[in-house]
Design an enzyme around this catalytic site. Structure first.
Site, mmCIF file in Angstrom:
data_model
loop_
_atom_site.group_PDB
_atom_site.id
_atom_site.type_symbol
_atom_site.label_atom_id
_atom_site.label_comp_id
_atom_site.label_asym_id
_atom_site.label_seq_id
_atom_site.Cartn_x
_atom_site.Cartn_y
_atom_site.Cartn_z
ATOM 1 N N ARG A 71 0.735 -1.280 0.072
ATOM 2 C CA ARG A 71 -0.011 0.128 0.017
ATOM 3 C C ARG A 71 0.803 1.166 0.071
ATOM 4 N NH1 ARG A 71 -2.427 -3.788 -1.175
ATOM 5 N NH2 ARG A 71 -4.414 -4.505 -0.401
ATOM 6 N N SER A 118 -10.239 0.362 3.953
ATOM 7 C CA SER A 118 -9.506 -0.203 4.847
ATOM 8 C C SER A 118 -8.794 1.168 5.802
ATOM 9 C CB SER A 118 -8.500 -1.486 4.646
ATOM 10 O OG SER A 118 -8.933 -2.302 4.380
ATOM 11 N N GLU A 147 -3.795 2.902 6.939
ATOM 12 C CA GLU A 147 -3.689 2.896 5.406
ATOM 13 C C GLU A 147 -4.351 4.119 4.886
ATOM 14 O OE1 GLU A 147 -4.901 -0.851 3.757
ATOM 15 O OE2 GLU A 147 -5.669 0.250 1.956
HETATM 16 C C1 FAD Z 1 -15.130 1.021 -0.613
HETATM 17 C C2 FAD Z 1 -13.828 0.819 -0.560
HETATM 18 C C3 FAD Z 1 -13.060 -0.350 -1.049
HETATM 19 C C4 FAD Z 1 -11.472 -0.328 -1.073
HETATM 20 N N1 FAD Z 1 -11.020 -1.391 -1.370
HETATM 21 C C5 FAD Z 1 -9.532 -1.442 -1.505
HETATM 22 C C6 FAD Z 1 -8.788 -2.372 -2.035
HETATM 23 O O1 FAD Z 1 -9.414 -3.624 -2.232
HETATM 24 N N2 FAD Z 1 -7.495 -2.320 -2.072
HETATM 25 C C7 FAD Z 1 -6.911 -1.152 -1.839
HETATM 26 O O2 FAD Z 1 -5.744 -1.176 -2.195
HETATM 27 N N3 FAD Z 1 -7.522 -0.088 -1.828
HETATM 28 C C8 FAD Z 1 -8.888 -0.287 -1.602
HETATM 29 N N4 FAD Z 1 -9.388 0.773 -1.218
HETATM 30 C C9 FAD Z 1 -8.808 2.248 -0.909
HETATM 31 C C10 FAD Z 1 -8.540 3.211 -2.257
HETATM 32 O O3 FAD Z 1 -9.680 2.917 -3.161
HETATM 33 C C11 FAD Z 1 -7.277 3.045 -2.855
HETATM 34 O O4 FAD Z 1 -6.414 3.140 -1.889
HETATM 35 C C12 FAD Z 1 -7.124 3.873 -4.255
HETATM 36 O O5 FAD Z 1 -5.998 3.394 -4.851
HETATM 37 C C13 FAD Z 1 -6.952 5.448 -3.805
HETATM 38 O O6 FAD Z 1 -7.319 5.794 -5.176
HETATM 39 P P1 FAD Z 1 -7.871 7.564 -5.212
HETATM 40 O O7 FAD Z 1 -7.488 7.962 -6.494
HETATM 41 O O8 FAD Z 1 -8.982 7.495 -4.749
HETATM 42 O O9 FAD Z 1 -6.678 8.075 -4.412
HETATM 43 P P2 FAD Z 1 -7.003 9.564 -3.437
HETATM 44 O O10 FAD Z 1 -7.712 8.937 -2.371
HETATM 45 O O11 FAD Z 1 -7.670 10.682 -3.851
HETATM 46 O O12 FAD Z 1 -5.381 9.676 -3.048
HETATM 47 C C14 FAD Z 1 -4.522 8.677 -2.233
HETATM 48 C C15 FAD Z 1 -3.284 9.330 -2.283
HETATM 49 O O13 FAD Z 1 -2.702 9.102 -3.600
HETATM 50 C C16 FAD Z 1 -2.172 10.380 -3.785
HETATM 51 N N5 FAD Z 1 -2.443 10.720 -5.467
HETATM 52 C C17 FAD Z 1 -3.619 10.106 -5.904
HETATM 53 N N6 FAD Z 1 -3.534 10.599 -7.153
HETATM 54 C C18 FAD Z 1 -2.415 10.959 -7.218
HETATM 55 C C19 FAD Z 1 -1.429 11.298 -8.573
HETATM 56 N N7 FAD Z 1 -1.987 11.220 -9.731
HETATM 57 N N8 FAD Z 1 -0.288 11.677 -8.512
HETATM 58 C C20 FAD Z 1 0.299 11.688 -7.142
HETATM 59 N N9 FAD Z 1 -0.424 11.409 -5.952
HETATM 60 C C21 FAD Z 1 -1.485 10.924 -6.079
HETATM 61 C C22 FAD Z 1 -2.777 11.462 -3.049
HETATM 62 O O14 FAD Z 1 -2.194 12.622 -2.860
HETATM 63 C C23 FAD Z 1 -3.013 10.758 -1.830
HETATM 64 O O15 FAD Z 1 -1.819 10.991 -0.744
HETATM 65 C C24 FAD Z 1 -10.932 0.998 -1.033
HETATM 66 C C25 FAD Z 1 -11.858 2.135 -1.059
HETATM 67 C C26 FAD Z 1 -13.159 2.099 -0.614
HETATM 68 C C27 FAD Z 1 -13.476 3.535 -0.195
#
Ligand code: FAD
Length: 311
Positions: A187, A235, A305
């Protein structure tokens, strides 16, 4: 304060991108929580993203890159400085495109912009009979967020299917980095202070029906085990080694515990859900309670996380 705001307006007016001031972050997070972003910018292209990084560095303005906000807890007071959103309809097409770059033997290489929703990317691969992303079924973020977080499920991680990552560095310069030169961990990655503009995936040609079947099975498992009908950020804690965080939280009797509108999900003890009016303060109090209870009763320190950001 007003002088600073006017200065920020002036600096951002050099861009060709849409800028919104005091934009409520609860509209941009899966938790539906978060105060205002001082300046929310939707970069139109890589050049504007480079300029934003440059402005932030030279003027010492905090910069936060936003994906789909599905791994975030934004504070009630919001975010100071600039938030660059790559995953909105207002963000540039280059951050939302999916293109095949090459085909070699049984391998197909796809470039996807950082703002592409993982669900859309998965649908694209199913429609084109490409295998490799099935494990992402049910992960709600953007592709860029998945790369930065090294998102994973069912024993697979995004790093397993990455060929290269396109970043914009601290100086605002774009570069394509081979995935093998990037250090990925559970992660997370060693990419800090840079924006991911997109990345190339290395996928295999496969049988459409088989791919679709695996995706549906994975989705069904998520639906059974996660509270998908309530806002959350997935999570809250990382699994410490081979132990499951949800089992530890369950074992100390915290399943169902609540503070204000934040509640430890009865469905999955490592999810905190927003039951309606939760504030970031409620969630943080609950996180602290869980952390100290688990540490006291089991001796294990849980690591977050979810990313907590803001004033
Ligand atoms: C219902 C649910 C289920 C989930 N299940 C999983 C799972 O099974 N496995 C898992 O790994 N995660 C899971 N997640 C967590 C989440 O979806 C992941 O971590 C996802 O990859 C985050 O992506 P995001 O675009 O929403 O990032 P954000 O939440 O917008 O950002 C997360 C981090 O990434 C950085 N970031 C985002 N985009 C960029 C970019 N282009 N350049 C630089 N930095 C960036 C942000 O600054 C921040 O620090 C779940 C979340 C939910 C709500």
């Amino acid at each position: 304060m007003i002088k600073k705001r006017n200065q920020l307006r002036g600096l951002l007016s050099e861009l060709n991108s849409t800028v919104l001031f005091d934009e409520p972050m609860n509209k941009y997070t899966s938790f539906s929580i978060g105060g205002p972003a001082e300046a929310m910018v939707f970069p139109r292209d890589e050049r504007d993203m480079s300029k934003i990084i440059h402005i932030a560095r030279v003027e010492k303005i905090p910069l936060f890159i936003l994906g789909k906000g599905s791994n975030l807890l934004v504070s009630d007071k919001g975010l100071h400085g600039i938030v660059a959103s790559l995953s909105s309809n207002l963000s540039g097409e280059c951050f939302r495109q999916i293109v095949q770059t090459k085909e070699l033997n049984n391998r197909v290489y796809l470039y996807a912009g950082a703002g592409v929703a993982l669900t859309r990317l998965l649908r694209f691969t199913i429609q084109n009979g490409l295998s490799g992303l099935e494990f992402t079924a049910g992960i709600p973020g953007s592709f860029g967020g998945a790369v930065i977080m090294n998102a994973g499920s069912y024993g697979k991680e995004i790093k397993d299917v990455l060929d290269s990552v396109r970043i914009i560095d601290r100086d605002g310069c774009p570069a394509d980095i081979p995935a093998k030169d990037i250090s990925f961990k559970y992660r997370g990655t060693a990419i800090h202070g840079k924006a991911i503009a997109g990345a190339v995936l290395r996928l295999r040609k496969g049988d459409k029906e088989k791919i679709e079947k695996t995706v549906q099975e994975n989705l069904l498992m998520k639906k059974k085990s996660q509270p998908l009908n309530k806002p959350s950020a997935g999570s809250i804690f990382k699994n410490p080694g081979s132990t499951r965080a949800w089992e530890l939280i369950d074992s100390v009797g915290m399943r169902g515990a609540s503070v204000g509108g934040a509640c430890v999900s009865p469905v999955h003890a490592n999810f905190i859900v927003n039951t309606g009016r939760a504030t970031a303060g409620d969630v943080i109090s609950l996180i602290r309670q869980i952390g100290s209870r688990v540490e006291k009763d089991t001796g294990i320190t849980l690591e977050l996380e979810v990313k907590i950001v803001g004033k």
